[in-house]
Design a protein around this motif. Structure first.
Motif, PDB file in Angstrom:
ATOM      1  N   THR A 140      11.897   1.847  -3.231  1.00 36.08           N
ATOM      2  CA  THR A 140      10.652   1.096  -3.038  1.00 36.08           C
ATOM      3  C   THR A 140       9.503   2.038  -2.725  1.00 36.08           C
ATOM      4  N   ARG A 141       9.741   3.055  -1.872  1.00 29.25           N
ATOM      5  CA  ARG A 141       8.693   3.999  -1.505  1.00 29.25           C
ATOM      6  C   ARG A 141       8.233   4.791  -2.733  1.00 29.25           C
ATOM      7  N   GLU A 148       6.135   2.592  -4.924  1.00 32.70           N
ATOM      8  CA  GLU A 148       4.815   2.371  -4.330  1.00 32.70           C
ATOM      9  C   GLU A 148       3.894   3.545  -4.581  1.00 32.70           C
ATOM     10  N   GLU A 149       4.448   4.773  -4.514  1.00 34.19           N
ATOM     11  CA  GLU A 149       3.621   5.945  -4.764  1.00 34.19           C
ATOM     12  C   GLU A 149       3.193   6.037  -6.222  1.00 34.19           C
ATOM     13  N   GLN A 150       3.995   5.450  -7.111  1.00 23.40           N
ATOM     14  CA  GLN A 150       3.640   5.480  -8.526  1.00 23.40           C
ATOM     15  C   GLN A 150       2.551   4.475  -8.865  1.00 23.40           C
ATOM     16  N   THR A 151       2.368   3.458  -8.008  1.00 22.05           N
ATOM     17  CA  THR A 151       1.360   2.429  -8.257  1.00 22.05           C
ATOM     18  C   THR A 151      -0.002   2.927  -7.814  1.00 22.05           C
ATOM     19  N   ALA A 158      -3.597   3.235  -6.267  1.00 19.58           N
ATOM     20  CA  ALA A 158      -4.245   2.462  -5.209  1.00 19.58           C
ATOM     21  C   ALA A 158      -5.363   1.626  -5.793  1.00 19.58           C
ATOM     22  N   THR A 191      13.275   4.699 -11.445  1.00 26.44           N
ATOM     23  CA  THR A 191      11.850   4.970 -11.188  1.00 26.44           C
ATOM     24  C   THR A 191      11.238   5.944 -12.187  1.00 26.44           C
TER      25      THR A 191
END
Length: 621
Positions: free
Chosen positions: A611-612, A615-618, A620, A450
């Protein structure tokens, strides 16, 4: 309170006198026989040699008489042997082997028939040819009596007998002195074999023999036997902090308390490092056993004086009764141990009386220990990660490694059940080593996948803290896994640190020297002290969930004080167990730095955590 005399093997000192004398007599007999045989052979050879010399002289002297057939002269020559003490007969034979002249002094006839018939003492004969200038004229035969050999052997044998008797008397005197010394040595060995050298109480062997004796006695005559197994709660702390000498002094004082507390008829023994046993007999009813046990608990709550201050040892006690609770000695010990485990699990410093359901708990505990050891070796344990979030951004900044045990038959076993088992058996050291290495490897793998370094918090047990090699394990793990030291955080509890304050501070400084961060877990539930907090080289304080649970309706004063205190010492604060939005809002407004709990995320396996993070790196949409 003294145990009955234990069964003793046959004492060496009892067998030493007769056995040693018998061995000495046998050895002397063998030596005497050898010397007598040697003397016999020597005397017989000497006699034979003398006969050979005499026969050679006689052969030369009688040669002329044979040539001239002068028998009178030959007889006169042979009569010269009449002064010989050993010669029995002398005979001269002519060329036709006919007797020419002879002399006999009657010695052979006077010899006892028994000696004559015995081959060893048969007369000795030597023959010598008579020659003159190479011409054979006849032969001379001399016969000697062996009475001299017999008499010589008798005198020699008498001398050997006197010498042997003197040797046996000397041996007897020396043996008597040796027996006295051996009795003393045996008494000392007996004392060491059945007595604990530290407390001067009967040791494990003697105590068990006394218990076996009491059970046998009550089995025949009827009645009860009570057994109390005592485990000191704070002995390891004293031993580890003040040293073994202080630990020994504490044991002696505990022994004195036990002697003053139990009944005169009861027997006390030390059966382990910090374990004692009391055999309560005779026992009229179960209530009496409880009264004795509670007196011991109360007595060990009193402060004992040691160098450096007072110590309250306290004790956990398990009680069991024969034949009410057990029918054999091994069953009695096992059931008393189960009751002791219940007392320790119930908070220590108490007495627990055996109940039947304890057997099931003991059996389950034994199965858990066996399965945990096997599953740890097989790599069947798992780690989940509880995310930690910054209060201001609500972004994940770190995780806490939580151990999970998916049992193939029983499903997931609660850490609250198997961690205490691992602590008591010492398996927690290996478990902690596995958790540390696995958590570091997962943190490195997560970074590679990540690009984010998360803080990895790992709990440290009290046994790991006392392990002298633990710092080396941390350093080696960092090197082998590639984990950044500043991303690793070791969590310690207050109670753990206070067990050995000086050792804990030294440990923390050595850990900080590696670049690893430290936090105090469950702050506020142990022995909090501002003075100690100033000396601890820590980075974080964690507010215990028991305080967070009360927020925001109550508990705000304590939680606010902890946050302010931590910030005053330049420490960050982590609140655990956050499950309600109102709790999170209050903590954020109070200045709490980080939170963890089910409100934001449940513990996640590594794949779900990855995965979490992604997701935080993507951003919004």
């Amino acid at each position: 309170m003294n145990s009955p005399p234990p069964r003793r093997p046959a004492e060496l000192s009892r067998m030493l006198g007769f056995g040693q004398l018998l061995a000495a007599a046998a050895a002397l007999a063998v030596v005497c026989c050898i010397l007598l045989a040697y003397q016999f052979v020597a005397l017989r050879r000497n006699l034979t040699d003398d006969l050979a010399v005499q026969s050679a002289i006689m052969a030369d002297n009688v040669a002329a008489t044979l040539m001239f057939h002068d028998q009178d002269a030959a007889h006169e020559m042979l009569r010269s042997f009449r002064h010989s003490s050993f010669l029995a007969a002398a005979t001269v034979y002519d060329r036709q082997d006919v007797e020419f002249a002879a002399y006999r002094n009657g010695a052979a006839e006077a010899t006892a028939p028994l000696l004559r018939d015995w081959p060893l003492f048969a007369p000795i004969s030597v023959a010598r040819p008579i020659r003159y200038r190479g011409m054979a004229l006849g032969r001379v035969v001399l016969t000697a009596d062996t009475t001299g050999i017999r008499n010589g052997l008798l005198r020699y044998g008498a001398l050997l007998a006197v010498a042997s008797l003197g040797a046996l008397v000397t041996t007897s005197l020396l043996t008597r002195r040796t027996k006295v010394r051996m009795r003393r040595a045996e008494a000392q060995l007996q004392h060491l074999a059945y007595t604990d050298t530290v407390t001067d109480l009967p040791n494990r062997r003697c105590t068990y023999e006394a218990l076996e004796h009491e059970i046998a006695l009550r089995t025949e005559a009827g009645g009860r036997v009570g057994l109390l197994l005592i485990d000191l709660d704070n002995f390891k702390v004293v031993n580890d902090t003040a040293g073994h000498a202080a630990g020994d002094r504490l044991l002696r004082q505990v022994a004195s308390v036990l002697r003053a507390t139990v009944r005169p008829s009861d027997r006390i023994g030390r059966i382990g490092g910090d374990e004692f046993a009391v055999i309560v007999a005779p026992l009229d009813d179960a209530a009496e056993l409880e009264r004795v046990g509670r007196r011991i608990v109360a007595g060990l709550r009193q402060p004992l004086q040691l160098e450096g201050g007072e110590v309250r040892p306290t004790a956990s006690i398990g009680a069991c009764i024969f034949p009410d609770d057990a029918h054999t000695m091994s069953e009695l010990l096992s059931n008393a141990d189960a009751a002791l485990y219940r007392a320790k699990a119930g908070g220590r410093d108490t007495l627990a009386v055996f109940e039947r359901e304890m057997i099931l708990a003991t059996q389950r505990r034994a199965r858990l220990e066996r399965d945990l050891r096997r599953h740890l070796e097989a790599g069947l344990l798992e780690l989940c990660y509880q995310p930690q979030y910054a209060c201001d951004t609500r972004r994940m900044v770190g995780v806490e490694a939580l151990l999970r045990w998916p049992h193939p038959e029983q499903g997931y076993i609660s850490p609250a059940e198997f961690i205490p088992v691992a602590e008591e058996t010492g398996l927690i050291v290996e478990v902690g080593k596995w958790v540390l290495e696995r958590a570091c490897r997962d943190a490195v793998a997560l970074f590679r996948q990540t690009g984010t370094w998360l803080s990895m918090a790992v709990n440290v047990s009290a046994r790991q803290l006392r392990d002298k090699d633990f710092i080396n394990i941390v350093e080696r793990t960092l090197a082998e896994t590639g984990m950044r030291p500043d991303r690793l955080e070791l969590e310690l509890t207050e109670s753990m640190l206070m067990e050995d304050l000086d050792g804990a501070i030294d440990f923390m400084h050595r850990v900080r020297a590696l670049g690893v961060r430290l936090s105090i877990d469950d702050f506020g539930t142990g022995y909090s002290s501002l003075a100690y907090l100033q000396t601890f080289p820590i980075n974080h304080l964690k507010i215990d969930r028991s305080f967070v649970r009360l927020l925001p309706t109550s508990g705000t004063t304590i939680a606010g004080a902890v946050i302010a205190l931590a910030h005053g010492f330049n420490l960050t604060v982590v609140a655990e167990g956050v499950e309600e939005p109102a709790q999170f809002d209050w903590l954020r407004q109070a200045g709490c730095d980080y939170v963890q709990g089910y409100l934001l995320a449940r513990p996640l396996p590594l794949a779900a955590l990855r995965t979490r993070v992604l997701e935080e790196q993507t951003p919004a949409a």
